[in-house]
Each structure stands twice: as C-alpha cells, then as structure tokens.
Scaffold this motif. Structure first.
Motif, PDB file in Angstrom:
ATOM      1  N   TRP A  49       0.827  -1.199   0.000  1.00 41.58           N
ATOM      2  CA  TRP A  49       0.000   0.000   0.000  1.00 41.58           C
ATOM      3  C   TRP A  49       0.864   1.252   0.000  1.00 41.58           C
ATOM      4  O   TRP A  49       1.958   1.272   0.542  1.00 41.58           O
ATOM      5  CB  TRP A  49      -0.896   0.016   1.251  1.00 41.58           C
ATOM      6  CG  TRP A  49      -1.785  -1.179   1.376  1.00 41.58           C
ATOM      7  CD1 TRP A  49      -1.416  -2.459   1.713  1.00 41.58           C
ATOM      8  CD2 TRP A  49      -3.203  -1.218   1.179  1.00 41.58           C
ATOM      9  NE1 TRP A  49      -2.504  -3.291   1.741  1.00 41.58           N
ATOM     10  CE2 TRP A  49      -3.622  -2.550   1.422  1.00 41.58           C
ATOM     11  CE3 TRP A  49      -4.148  -0.257   0.841  1.00 41.58           C
ATOM     12  CZ2 TRP A  49      -4.954  -2.944   1.317  1.00 41.58           C
ATOM     13  CZ3 TRP A  49      -5.483  -0.644   0.751  1.00 41.58           C
ATOM     14  CH2 TRP A  49      -5.876  -1.968   0.982  1.00 41.58           C
ATOM     15  N   THR A  50       0.341   2.302  -0.614  1.00 42.78           N
ATOM     16  CA  THR A  50       0.982   3.610  -0.455  1.00 42.78           C
ATOM     17  C   THR A  50       0.744   4.076   0.974  1.00 42.78           C
ATOM     18  O   THR A  50      -0.183   3.592   1.658  1.00 42.78           O
ATOM     19  CB  THR A  50       0.392   4.639  -1.422  1.00 42.78           C
ATOM     20  OG1 THR A  50      -1.000   4.838  -1.097  1.00 42.78           O
ATOM     21  CG2 THR A  50       0.524   4.180  -2.875  1.00 42.78           C
ATOM     22  N   GLU A  52      -0.630   6.778   2.005  1.00 43.83           N
ATOM     23  CA  GLU A  52      -2.004   7.292   2.076  1.00 43.83           C
ATOM     24  C   GLU A  52      -3.012   6.156   2.077  1.00 43.83           C
ATOM     25  O   GLU A  52      -3.991   6.159   2.843  1.00 43.83           O
ATOM     26  CB  GLU A  52      -2.270   8.220   0.892  1.00 43.83           C
ATOM     27  CG  GLU A  52      -3.679   8.785   0.858  1.00 43.83           C
ATOM     28  CD  GLU A  52      -3.969   9.588  -0.401  1.00 43.83           C
ATOM     29  OE1 GLU A  52      -5.091  10.111  -0.515  1.00 43.83           O
ATOM     30  OE2 GLU A  52      -3.078   9.678  -1.282  1.00 43.83           O
ATOM     31  N   GLY A  53      -2.778   5.154   1.217  1.00 41.32           N
ATOM     32  CA  GLY A  53      -3.682   4.022   1.142  1.00 41.32           C
ATOM     33  C   GLY A  53      -3.701   3.213   2.424  1.00 41.32           C
ATOM     34  O   GLY A  53      -4.766   2.769   2.882  1.00 41.32           O
ATOM     35  N   HIS A  56      -5.669   4.905   5.146  1.00 43.82           N
ATOM     36  CA  HIS A  56      -7.111   4.733   4.955  1.00 43.82           C
ATOM     37  C   HIS A  56      -7.535   3.311   5.279  1.00 43.82           C
ATOM     38  O   HIS A  56      -8.594   3.111   5.903  1.00 43.82           O
ATOM     39  CB  HIS A  56      -7.494   5.084   3.516  1.00 43.82           C
ATOM     40  CG  HIS A  56      -8.949   4.836   3.237  1.00 43.82           C
ATOM     41  ND1 HIS A  56      -9.954   5.559   3.844  1.00 43.82           N
ATOM     42  CD2 HIS A  56      -9.581   3.926   2.442  1.00 43.82           C
ATOM     43  CE1 HIS A  56     -11.124   5.114   3.435  1.00 43.82           C
ATOM     44  NE2 HIS A  56     -10.926   4.126   2.592  1.00 43.82           N
ATOM     45  N   ARG A  57      -6.754   2.322   4.870  1.00 39.50           N
ATOM     46  CA  ARG A  57      -7.120   0.938   5.176  1.00 39.50           C
ATOM     47  C   ARG A  57      -7.275   0.733   6.665  1.00 39.50           C
ATOM     48  O   ARG A  57      -8.231   0.110   7.136  1.00 39.50           O
ATOM     49  CB  ARG A  57      -6.074  -0.034   4.623  1.00 39.50           C
ATOM     50  CG  ARG A  57      -6.551  -1.489   4.681  1.00 39.50           C
ATOM     51  CD  ARG A  57      -5.477  -2.463   5.057  1.00 39.50           C
ATOM     52  NE  ARG A  57      -5.037  -2.397   6.428  1.00 39.50           N
ATOM     53  CZ  ARG A  57      -5.721  -2.857   7.468  1.00 39.50           C
ATOM     54  NH1 ARG A  57      -6.930  -3.362   7.337  1.00 39.50           N
ATOM     55  NH2 ARG A  57      -5.222  -2.790   8.693  1.00 39.50           N
ATOM     56  N   HIS A  98      -7.427   2.875  -3.568  1.00 31.10           N
ATOM     57  CA  HIS A  98      -6.301   2.398  -2.763  1.00 31.10           C
ATOM     58  C   HIS A  98      -6.226   0.872  -2.759  1.00 31.10           C
ATOM     59  O   HIS A  98      -5.126   0.294  -2.805  1.00 31.10           O
ATOM     60  CB  HIS A  98      -6.413   2.914  -1.328  1.00 31.10           C
ATOM     61  CG  HIS A  98      -6.365   4.403  -1.207  1.00 31.10           C
ATOM     62  ND1 HIS A  98      -5.333   5.146  -1.719  1.00 31.10           N
ATOM     63  CD2 HIS A  98      -7.216   5.284  -0.628  1.00 31.10           C
ATOM     64  CE1 HIS A  98      -5.542   6.434  -1.463  1.00 31.10           C
ATOM     65  NE2 HIS A  98      -6.679   6.540  -0.810  1.00 31.10           N
ATOM     66  N   GLN A 101      -4.915  -0.217  -6.175  1.00 33.84           N
ATOM     67  CA  GLN A 101      -3.483   0.052  -6.292  1.00 33.84           C
ATOM     68  C   GLN A 101      -2.670  -0.954  -5.475  1.00 33.84           C
ATOM     69  O   GLN A 101      -1.617  -1.429  -5.927  1.00 33.84           O
ATOM     70  CB  GLN A 101      -3.208   1.475  -5.821  1.00 33.84           C
ATOM     71  CG  GLN A 101      -1.831   2.008  -6.163  1.00 33.84           C
ATOM     72  CD  GLN A 101      -1.701   3.467  -5.801  1.00 33.84           C
ATOM     73  OE1 GLN A 101      -2.084   3.897  -4.720  1.00 33.84           O
ATOM     74  NE2 GLN A 101      -1.178   4.259  -6.734  1.00 33.84           N
TER      75      GLN A 101
END
Length: 253
Positions: A49-50, A52-53, A56-57, A98, A101
């Motif tokens: 994950w990024t 940011e992603g 959020h996760r 997200h 990605q």
C-alpha cells in the motif's frame, strides 16, 4: 480525448498523446484473483500500500471489498438485498482506488494511466486511428457490453467477445468502472462548458479518474472517451480495475 459531438467539456479538446510501450491485462481483475490477494495477507501488509492508502485501510478497517463477508471457508456478498457466494469469474467490484493500487503492487503490476486505458479502448493498430469504442464506431448493443442495468451485476470475464478491442482486450466498456492512476484534470486547451461547476471545480489531486462505465451505466452516456471521477476512498460505486505493467528488458523491440 474526443471529437464526438456529445462529448462533455472534460473530454475535450482532442489531442495527441505519445505513450511508451506497456502491457495491459486483457480482462478486469476477477473476484477469484482478488481473493488470492486477501488470502495472502494483502490487507495486513503495508508493503503493498501507499502511505495514504495504508492510513485509509487502517482507519476505515478495510479487510475485503465492500459487501463481502466470510462464512467458513467461503466468501459471500450481498447484492441488491440478496446474499450469495462470490462468483469467482466476475470482475471484482466495490473496491476503492487504494485497494486497486495495493492489489496491483502485490501482483507485480500497476494501475494503467488514463491515457493507457484509452489507447487500449480506442486505438486500432490496423488503421492507426482512434475509434469510439473498442469494437468500432457503432453504438453499443447487448452483444457488445453489459450496460443499462440489464443484469444488475458484472458479467463473467470473457462474456462479450464481440466487444473486445482489436488487440483482444475485453470488457473495457460496461461491467465495472475501472480505476486508473490519473488525477482528474482538464486536457490541454480545456474550455469549461456549459458552466465551470460541471467539471473544472473538481480538477486537482483530490479525485481519481474512472473509465469505461458499469453494468448500471446507460449506453447513451458511455463511450471510449467518457470520464468519471471520484474520491480514491469511494467504494459505493460499481468500480473495479485491471492492471498494467511496463515491459521487461528485451521484451519489446
């Protein structure tokens, strides 16, 4: 980019984009493929994950696509009030940007850019021109794509061979909106029409682009240039994705 008389302001003006070689998957990512990502701990490993992603996760507590639940050794989903086992060969739906990605990174690939997606959906290598749809310029029919709420779910991968592109890329139109790794912005020479608030106020890094329409999209509103956009955390929409990748050394002449 479009010269279609019905094109909206964010689809205009038509302009040329030169792309380096790339590969794009012939079909959207399926439920079975996405379930492999889950089974491999994809939601538990921040490496996919990024930043940011991953934030959020964790904050949203994501563990699977929206409406999925585990019962024993099987996944089930609830669609339009009915619960059934997840169909392995249908495109995954109700995932945010997200999640898409992260899966792509886990699979050793990436999401396509908007230009890459449109080239796959419109370019005819035999004539060198861009077409309205993957199959040509004729309007969609029930044999081309899953549109217009006829089935209320995505169709299995490969269900619309007549709708494939000249290079054999399937289901670019209909079934699920596809996340692409491009921020929503105006094309070079963009002019707002009929008013600024239709598209321009959404331009910037807050929104990601989605392409291709879904099973719920009216055929009149869907074409190879149509651009949708939403927040990268949005899962309520009928959104899925396909992957792309760069060539390996020596793979392309």
């Amino acid at each position: 980019t479009s010269t279609d008389p019905w094109a909206l302001d964010n689809e205009r003006p038509a302009h040329r984009v030169d792309l380096p070689a790339y590969f794009i998957d012939a079909a959207p990512v399926t439920n079975a493929q996405y379930a492999e990502f889950i089974a491999d701990g994809g939601y538990d490993n921040p490496r996919w994950w990024t930043p940011e992603g991953w934030r959020h996760r964790v904050t949203a507590g994501l563990v699977a696509p929206m409406h999925w639940r585990r019962d024993g050794d099987r996944w089930y989903y609830t669609r339009f009030g009915r619960t059934s086992p997840v169909a392995p060969d249908e495109p995954v739906v109700h995932v945010c940007f997200h999640e898409a990605q992260a899966y792509a990174t886990w699979a050793g690939k990436r999401l396509p850019t908007e230009a890459e997606w449109e080239k796959a959906a419109r370019f005819d290598p035999a004539s060198g021109r861009s077409r309205r749809y993957p199959w040509g310029d004729e309007d969609p029919t029930p044999r081309h794509a899953n549109l217009g709420q006829r089935h209320l779910s995505p169709a299995p991968v490969g269900a619309y061979p007549d709708g494939a592109s000249p290079l054999g890329v399937h289901q670019l139109i209909g079934d699920v909106w596809e996340w692409v790794d491009t921020d929503f912005d105006g094309y070079p020479g963009f002019v707002a029409f009929p008013y600024r608030e239709y598209s321009e106020v959404f331009f910037g890094t807050d929104y990601k682009v989605l392409r291709g329409g879904s099973f719920g999209t009216d055929p009149v509103a869907c074409r190879g240039t149509f651009r949708n956009w939403d927040f990268p955390i949005r899962r309520q929409i009928f959104a899925g994705f396909r992957c792309a990748r760069d060539p390996l050394p020596g793979e392309v002449d």
